[in-house]
Scaffold this motif. Structure first.
Motif, PDB file in Angstrom:
ATOM      1  N   TYR A  66       2.980  -3.206 -11.887  1.00 58.32           N
ATOM      2  CA  TYR A  66       3.590  -2.276 -10.941  1.00 58.32           C
ATOM      3  C   TYR A  66       2.748  -2.279  -9.666  1.00 58.32           C
ATOM      4  O   TYR A  66       1.639  -1.728  -9.633  1.00 58.32           O
ATOM      5  CB  TYR A  66       3.672  -0.880 -11.556  1.00 58.32           C
ATOM      6  CG  TYR A  66       4.493  -0.860 -12.832  1.00 58.32           C
ATOM      7  CD1 TYR A  66       5.855  -0.596 -12.805  1.00 58.32           C
ATOM      8  CD2 TYR A  66       3.903  -1.142 -14.068  1.00 58.32           C
ATOM      9  CE1 TYR A  66       6.615  -0.595 -13.979  1.00 58.32           C
ATOM     10  CE2 TYR A  66       4.653  -1.149 -15.237  1.00 58.32           C
ATOM     11  CZ  TYR A  66       6.003  -0.874 -15.183  1.00 58.32           C
ATOM     12  OH  TYR A  66       6.757  -0.881 -16.335  1.00 58.32           O
ATOM     13  N   GLU A  68       1.509  -1.178  -6.233  1.00 54.63           N
ATOM     14  CA  GLU A  68       1.518   0.105  -5.525  1.00 54.63           C
ATOM     15  C   GLU A  68       1.169   0.009  -4.042  1.00 54.63           C
ATOM     16  O   GLU A  68       1.632   0.826  -3.250  1.00 54.63           O
ATOM     17  CB  GLU A  68       0.531   1.060  -6.192  1.00 54.63           C
ATOM     18  CG  GLU A  68       0.921   1.489  -7.589  1.00 54.63           C
ATOM     19  CD  GLU A  68       0.076   2.649  -8.063  1.00 54.63           C
ATOM     20  OE1 GLU A  68       0.635   3.708  -8.346  1.00 54.63           O
ATOM     21  OE2 GLU A  68      -1.158   2.478  -8.134  1.00 54.63           O
ATOM     22  N   ARG A  69       0.340  -0.951  -3.674  1.00 53.08           N
ATOM     23  CA  ARG A  69      -0.105  -0.999  -2.277  1.00 53.08           C
ATOM     24  C   ARG A  69      -0.466  -2.427  -1.903  1.00 53.08           C
ATOM     25  O   ARG A  69      -1.089  -3.155  -2.690  1.00 53.08           O
ATOM     26  CB  ARG A  69      -1.322  -0.095  -2.072  1.00 53.08           C
ATOM     27  CG  ARG A  69      -1.863  -0.026  -0.652  1.00 53.08           C
ATOM     28  CD  ARG A  69      -3.104   0.853  -0.570  1.00 53.08           C
ATOM     29  NE  ARG A  69      -2.798   2.220  -0.995  1.00 53.08           N
ATOM     30  CZ  ARG A  69      -3.135   2.725  -2.180  1.00 53.08           C
ATOM     31  NH1 ARG A  69      -3.802   1.967  -3.070  1.00 53.08           N
ATOM     32  NH2 ARG A  69      -2.820   3.953  -2.511  1.00 53.08           N
ATOM     33  N   GLU A 171       2.885   0.956   1.363  1.00 53.36           N
ATOM     34  CA  GLU A 171       2.731   1.840   0.217  1.00 53.36           C
ATOM     35  C   GLU A 171       4.010   1.833  -0.625  1.00 53.36           C
ATOM     36  O   GLU A 171       5.101   2.018  -0.090  1.00 53.36           O
ATOM     37  CB  GLU A 171       2.448   3.280   0.676  1.00 53.36           C
ATOM     38  CG  GLU A 171       1.164   3.438   1.486  1.00 53.36           C
ATOM     39  CD  GLU A 171      -0.078   3.514   0.616  1.00 53.36           C
ATOM     40  OE1 GLU A 171       0.050   3.462  -0.628  1.00 53.36           O
ATOM     41  OE2 GLU A 171      -1.187   3.627   1.182  1.00 53.36           O
ATOM     42  N   ASN A 173       3.962   3.686  -3.665  1.00 50.54           N
ATOM     43  CA  ASN A 173       3.704   4.690  -4.691  1.00 50.54           C
ATOM     44  C   ASN A 173       3.903   6.112  -4.192  1.00 50.54           C
ATOM     45  O   ASN A 173       3.560   7.064  -4.869  1.00 50.54           O
ATOM     46  CB  ASN A 173       2.281   4.549  -5.247  1.00 50.54           C
ATOM     47  CG  ASN A 173       1.227   4.797  -4.181  1.00 50.54           C
ATOM     48  OD1 ASN A 173       1.511   4.813  -2.989  1.00 50.54           O
ATOM     49  ND2 ASN A 173      -0.009   4.994  -4.604  1.00 50.54           N
ATOM     50  N   PRO A 179       6.885   1.656  -7.144  1.00 48.51           N
ATOM     51  CA  PRO A 179       6.198   0.368  -7.240  1.00 48.51           C
ATOM     52  C   PRO A 179       7.177  -0.809  -7.298  1.00 48.51           C
ATOM     53  O   PRO A 179       8.310  -0.673  -7.762  1.00 48.51           O
ATOM     54  CB  PRO A 179       5.411   0.484  -8.551  1.00 48.51           C
ATOM     55  CG  PRO A 179       5.282   1.949  -8.794  1.00 48.51           C
ATOM     56  CD  PRO A 179       6.535   2.554  -8.262  1.00 48.51           C
ATOM     57  N   TRP A 210      -2.565  -2.458  -8.017  1.00 51.41           N
ATOM     58  CA  TRP A 210      -1.468  -2.368  -8.979  1.00 51.41           C
ATOM     59  C   TRP A 210      -1.975  -1.856 -10.322  1.00 51.41           C
ATOM     60  O   TRP A 210      -3.168  -1.728 -10.545  1.00 51.41           O
ATOM     61  CB  TRP A 210      -0.804  -3.732  -9.167  1.00 51.41           C
ATOM     62  CG  TRP A 210      -1.597  -4.723  -9.980  1.00 51.41           C
ATOM     63  CD1 TRP A 210      -1.496  -4.986 -11.328  1.00 51.41           C
ATOM     64  CD2 TRP A 210      -2.617  -5.612  -9.498  1.00 51.41           C
ATOM     65  NE1 TRP A 210      -2.381  -5.966 -11.691  1.00 51.41           N
ATOM     66  CE2 TRP A 210      -3.081  -6.368 -10.603  1.00 51.41           C
ATOM     67  CE3 TRP A 210      -3.192  -5.842  -8.248  1.00 51.41           C
ATOM     68  CZ2 TRP A 210      -4.088  -7.331 -10.484  1.00 51.41           C
ATOM     69  CZ3 TRP A 210      -4.183  -6.796  -8.123  1.00 51.41           C
ATOM     70  CH2 TRP A 210      -4.625  -7.531  -9.222  1.00 51.41           C
TER      71      TRP A 210
END
Length: 218
Positions: A66, A68-69, A171, A173, A179, A210
């Motif tokens: 997943y 996230e950034r 971003e 998240n 994600p 992640w």
């Protein structure tokens, strides 16, 4: 009442309810981070070249990643012939499971654990994954078929003179986002949808954050 995982009998919890809703608490999984810098990317990089890629172990079973950034910093080293060029950009894509090994650039065999006791990431070479970053040109991404729509775009139209730089942080998240999910064998890549025009050379630093966790089966 007992709630039990359909895939792991050891994962179960007993709850008591009187006409109330049942809430399932899911583990967030193990968190990881990658950070590195490309080499000097040569001028006129062909369109749709990958300068960074990470493939989740095709044999990761029920585990997903997943994202996230993503942080990308672009620095122009040698000026482009036309410093201001419409369409010059980098973008984030997801690729399909091709089953063919990736090659080129610098292979990153391990990634940083955000908790020292975490299990190893399924992106690491020893687990069957693959992470790599460009040295001077495009990576070979094993014939993967990339999705038509990009998740994020970094416009580089205005940073074509030597010393120009730009940082973008994407971003995935926040409350209004989610994600990017990679299933076993899928690839996350940073690519240039349009050819990088003449003379300009550049370097990019890339960071990805992640976590990895079993997919949820209901």
């Amino acid at each position: 009442m007992v709630i039990q995982s359909p895939t792991n009998a050891a994962k179960k919890v007993e709850v008591t309810t009187k006409s109330s809703s049942l809430i399932s608490l899911q583990s967030r999984g193990n968190a990881f981070s990658f950070s590195n810098v490309t080499g000097t990317i040569a001028a006129s990089l062909a369109a749709n070249s990958s300068i960074f890629s990470m493939r989740l172990d095709p044999s990761a079973g029920n585990k997903n990643a997943y994202i996230e950034r993503i942080r990308i910093t672009f620095t122009c080293l040698v000026a482009y012939t036309v410093p201001l060029t419409a369409g010059r950009r980098l973008a984030v894509y997801r690729g399909s499971n091709s089953g063919v090994a990736m090659s080129g650039g610098t292979a990153i065999t391990t990634v940083a654990k955000k908790h020292s006791t975490s299990v190893n990431s399924e992106f690491e070479a020893a687990q069957g994954g693959d992470v790599r970053i460009s040295t001077t040109g495009a990576l070979t991404v094993g014939g993967a078929l990339f999705e038509a729509n990009e998740f994020a775009t970094m416009s580089l139209v205005h940073v074509g003179n030597a010393g120009n730089f730009l940082e973008s942080v994407f971003e995935f998240n926040a409350n209004e986002s989610a994600p990017i999910v990679l299933e076993p064998g899928q690839i996350l890549a940073i690519r240039n949808p349009a050819v990088m025009d003449a003379a300009g050379t550049w370097q990019a630093s890339i960071r990805v954050d992640w976590y990895e966790e079993d997919s949820i089966t209901i």
